[in-house]
Design a protein around this motif. Structure first.
Motif, PDB file in Angstrom:
ATOM      1  N   ARG A 178      -4.080   2.665   9.080  1.00 28.07           N
ATOM      2  CA  ARG A 178      -5.510   3.007   9.036  1.00 28.07           C
ATOM      3  C   ARG A 178      -6.249   2.259   7.937  1.00 28.07           C
ATOM      4  N   ARG A 179      -5.517   1.716   6.952  1.00 29.32           N
ATOM      5  CA  ARG A 179      -6.166   1.012   5.843  1.00 29.32           C
ATOM      6  C   ARG A 179      -6.544  -0.432   6.170  1.00 29.32           C
ATOM      7  N   ILE A 180      -6.200  -0.900   7.358  1.00 27.46           N
ATOM      8  CA  ILE A 180      -6.608  -2.255   7.749  1.00 27.46           C
ATOM      9  C   ILE A 180      -8.132  -2.361   7.816  1.00 27.46           C
ATOM     10  N   ALA A 181      -8.799  -1.323   8.301  1.00 26.27           N
ATOM     11  CA  ALA A 181     -10.273  -1.349   8.389  1.00 26.27           C
ATOM     12  C   ALA A 181     -10.914  -1.521   7.012  1.00 26.27           C
ATOM     13  N   LYS A 211     -20.957  -4.262   5.477  1.00 30.11           N
ATOM     14  CA  LYS A 211     -20.736  -3.677   6.806  1.00 30.11           C
ATOM     15  C   LYS A 211     -21.634  -4.334   7.852  1.00 30.11           C
ATOM     16  N   ASN A 212     -22.908  -4.529   7.511  1.00 31.28           N
ATOM     17  CA  ASN A 212     -23.819  -5.147   8.466  1.00 31.28           C
ATOM     18  C   ASN A 212     -23.369  -6.546   8.840  1.00 31.28           C
ATOM     19  N   GLY A 213     -22.878  -7.320   7.848  1.00 30.41           N
ATOM     20  CA  GLY A 213     -22.360  -8.647   8.155  1.00 30.41           C
ATOM     21  C   GLY A 213     -21.190  -8.584   9.121  1.00 30.41           C
ATOM     22  N   ASP A 220     -21.036 -10.062  13.004  1.00 31.01           N
ATOM     23  CA  ASP A 220     -19.978 -10.955  13.476  1.00 31.01           C
ATOM     24  C   ASP A 220     -19.280 -10.394  14.710  1.00 31.01           C
ATOM     25  N   LEU A 221     -19.110  -9.077  14.743  1.00 27.89           N
ATOM     26  CA  LEU A 221     -18.532  -8.467  15.944  1.00 27.89           C
ATOM     27  C   LEU A 221     -19.433  -8.716  17.151  1.00 27.89           C
ATOM     28  N   ASP A 222     -20.741  -8.595  16.956  1.00 23.46           N
ATOM     29  CA  ASP A 222     -21.666  -8.866  18.057  1.00 23.46           C
ATOM     30  C   ASP A 222     -21.631 -10.341  18.469  1.00 23.46           C
ATOM     31  N   TYR A 223     -21.561 -11.230  17.484  1.00 20.05           N
ATOM     32  CA  TYR A 223     -21.492 -12.658  17.811  1.00 20.05           C
ATOM     33  C   TYR A 223     -20.248 -12.970  18.640  1.00 20.05           C
ATOM     34  N   SER A 224     -19.169 -12.248  18.388  1.00 19.25           N
ATOM     35  CA  SER A 224     -17.917 -12.530  19.100  1.00 19.25           C
ATOM     36  C   SER A 224     -18.045 -12.283  20.592  1.00 19.25           C
ATOM     37  N   ILE A 245     -14.908  -3.503  20.817  1.00 11.97           N
ATOM     38  CA  ILE A 245     -15.745  -3.784  19.661  1.00 11.97           C
ATOM     39  C   ILE A 245     -16.341  -2.503  19.098  1.00 11.97           C
ATOM     40  N   GLU A 246     -16.721  -1.604  19.977  1.00 13.94           N
ATOM     41  CA  GLU A 246     -17.335  -0.355  19.536  1.00 13.94           C
ATOM     42  C   GLU A 246     -16.369   0.474  18.678  1.00 13.94           C
ATOM     43  N   GLU A 247     -15.078   0.407  18.978  1.00 13.82           N
ATOM     44  CA  GLU A 247     -14.090   1.134  18.173  1.00 13.82           C
ATOM     45  C   GLU A 247     -13.995   0.546  16.772  1.00 13.82           C
ATOM     46  N   ASP A 248     -14.010  -0.791  16.676  1.00  9.31           N
ATOM     47  CA  ASP A 248     -13.975  -1.424  15.358  1.00  9.31           C
ATOM     48  C   ASP A 248     -15.233  -1.101  14.565  1.00  9.31           C
ATOM     49  N   GLN A 249     -16.370  -1.084  15.250  1.00  8.74           N
ATOM     50  CA  GLN A 249     -17.625  -0.757  14.570  1.00  8.74           C
ATOM     51  C   GLN A 249     -17.593   0.660  14.008  1.00  8.74           C
ATOM     52  N   ALA A 250     -17.138   1.594  14.812  1.00  7.38           N
ATOM     53  CA  ALA A 250     -17.101   2.992  14.381  1.00  7.38           C
ATOM     54  C   ALA A 250     -16.133   3.197  13.225  1.00  7.38           C
ATOM     55  N   GLU A 251     -14.993   2.524  13.283  1.00  6.49           N
ATOM     56  CA  GLU A 251     -14.006   2.667  12.220  1.00  6.49           C
ATOM     57  C   GLU A 251     -14.544   2.125  10.895  1.00  6.49           C
ATOM     58  N   ALA A 252     -15.196   0.961  10.955  1.00  7.99           N
ATOM     59  CA  ALA A 252     -15.760   0.383   9.732  1.00  7.99           C
ATOM     60  C   ALA A 252     -16.914   1.220   9.206  1.00  7.99           C
TER      61      ALA A 252
END
Length: 433
Positions: A255-258, A341-343, A347-351, A374-381
């Motif tokens: 869980r600490r990867i985020a 976080k916004n950056g 970048d997630l959106d650009y991907s 992508i939404e899961e990564d966004q929520a986790e961050a």
């Protein structure tokens, strides 16, 4: 809108179609769960060598020229990469040529002839020599840091192999390795872009449906038993000293990867990041500094890389450790965390516009059992707080996790001073609690 569809063929081969209808190309990639960590002792570099050999010809395309020309005829340019725990063959192609691309990839993977092993040995020897100095010593920072992190383990060996192992590979080595690992249960085929998923699935069933074999479970688990900082200094006749400080990190499912992703951006994520502002803008002792996360099934590392003039080596070490210690002691200001976080979110959106990145996300993610939207990564961050960041930094940047490598024209006095800097860092570092 990204739509991801999954299908598994009767032979166990997993297929993923990631529909990006707004694009004008398709990326097709075949991921296999085999890389440097699957090379047996004395055979370092075999996975990488085999990847190269599949470009030398097939029953349907007997020469490299014919194989490359076949991809170019459908708008592609085939490439491949081997890392520690995976191999990937990939090409961008025209959307109308998806079925043809699948057919050519099947020829590469199911019907290779692998001629010219001696020529390939020469080619890969040239690649390996890029990491070796005039005395025949390895000077690649990643290789040396991996050797410190995982001594005596395949993860500690160079993925490309050594001059000795490359020279010793045989046709039987290649065939045996392919039989063990190039099997459908060990593979994922992903297509990302403007595709028709049904046509893609049908083409894979037609050309890969006869693929068979059981994967060999031969991965040796790495141990994380480091208890104190480690350093390694190698001489090289360069004008600068290359420096890597690799902290023993976390497995890919941790869980600490985020928070680690955000820490990487705080330290080296852009022109306003802490190490760029300190080392370049304030001190003027580097041109660039970067950080990367390597996460495997059971282990990982967080590495900071830079190059500097020999007289600046100790100052650079001190400044890097000052910032890692600061993250472990002081909560990140909310404004800085919002900016970082916004950056990351941008970048997630650009991907979403990159067929390659979508292929990695869904293809490699499926292969490694960490497929995430992508939404899961966004929520986790988004859920990472200053407190979580600080606790993660306290564990990650603990002195016992340090593996420092310096390569270049350093002096004996620098080596001694670096060890003193690490000792001072250890004494001041906050105790976990």
């Amino acid at each position: 809108m990204i739509t991801c569809h999954r299908k598994t063929l009767p032979n166990g081969l997993r297929l993923i179609a990631t529909e990006l209808p707004h694009l004008h190309s398709v990326e097709i990639a075949v991921y296999l769960k085999v890389g440097g960590r699957y090379d047996s002792i004395g055979k370092a570099g075999l996975s990488h060598f085999l990847e190269h050999m599949l470009f030398r010809g097939t029953l349907d395309y007997p020469t490299t020229l014919e194989l490359e020309a076949a991809f170019e005829a459908i708008g592609g340019s085939v490439n491949a990469a081997t890392d520690s725990d995976s191999t990937c063959f990939y090409s961008r192609i025209h959307p109308d040529k998806t079925a043809e691309a699948v057919k050519i990839f099947a020829s590469m993977l199911l019907r290779p002839t692998m001629p010219g092993i001696d020529i390939e040995k020469k080619i890969i020897t040239e690649e390996a020599l890029e990491d070796i100095n005039e005395r025949g010593e390895d000077i690649n920072l990643d290789n040396l840091a991996s050797k410190l992190l995982w001594p005596g383990h395949p993860l500690g060996m160079p993925t490309v192999g050594t001059l000795e192992t490359i020279d010793g590979f045989t046709d039987e080595d290649l065939r045996s390795h392919m039989e063990k690992f190039y099997v459908p249960l060990n593979a994922v085929i992903v297509a990302a872009g403007r595709i028709d998923r049904n046509s893609f699935f049908a083409a894979c069933a037609e050309h890969f449906g006869s693929w068979s074999g059981e994967p060999e479970k031969s991965m040796i688990e790495a141990t994380d038993d480091q208890t104190a900082p480690q350093t390694l200094f190698a001489k090289d006749l360069d004008s600068q000293v290359g420096l890597q400080i690799a902290f023993r990190g976390f497995p890919r499912n941790d869980r600490r990867i985020a928070p680690c992703r955000l820490i990487r951006r705080i330290l080296c994520g852009g022109g306003s990041s802490r190490l760029l502002m300190s080392l370049r803008e304030r001190l003027g002792i580097v041109y660039s500094v970067s950080a990367g996360i390597s996460a495997y099934e059971e282990t990982g590392c967080f590495a900071i890389d830079l190059s500097t003039a020999p007289e600046n080596l100790t100052l650079a070490v001190e400044e890097v450790l000052k910032e890692t210690s600061r993250l472990a002691q002081e909560p990140v200001h909310p404004d800085e965390l919002v900016r970082v976080k916004n950056g990351y979110f941008f970048d997630l959106d650009y991907s979403r516009d990159s067929t390659y990145e979508m292929g990695v996300r869904y293809g490699w993610g499926e292969l490694m059992g960490i497929l995430r939207d992508i939404e899961e990564d966004q929520a986790e961050a988004a859920a990472v707080s200053p407190g979580i960041l600080r606790q993660t930094a306290m564990t990650l940047f603990a002195p016992r996790n340090i593996n420092l490598v310096a390569v270049g024209p350093w002096k004996a006095a620098d080596k001694k001073e670096v060890k003193k800097i690490i000792d001072r860092y250890a004494k001041k570092f906050p105790a976990a609690g």
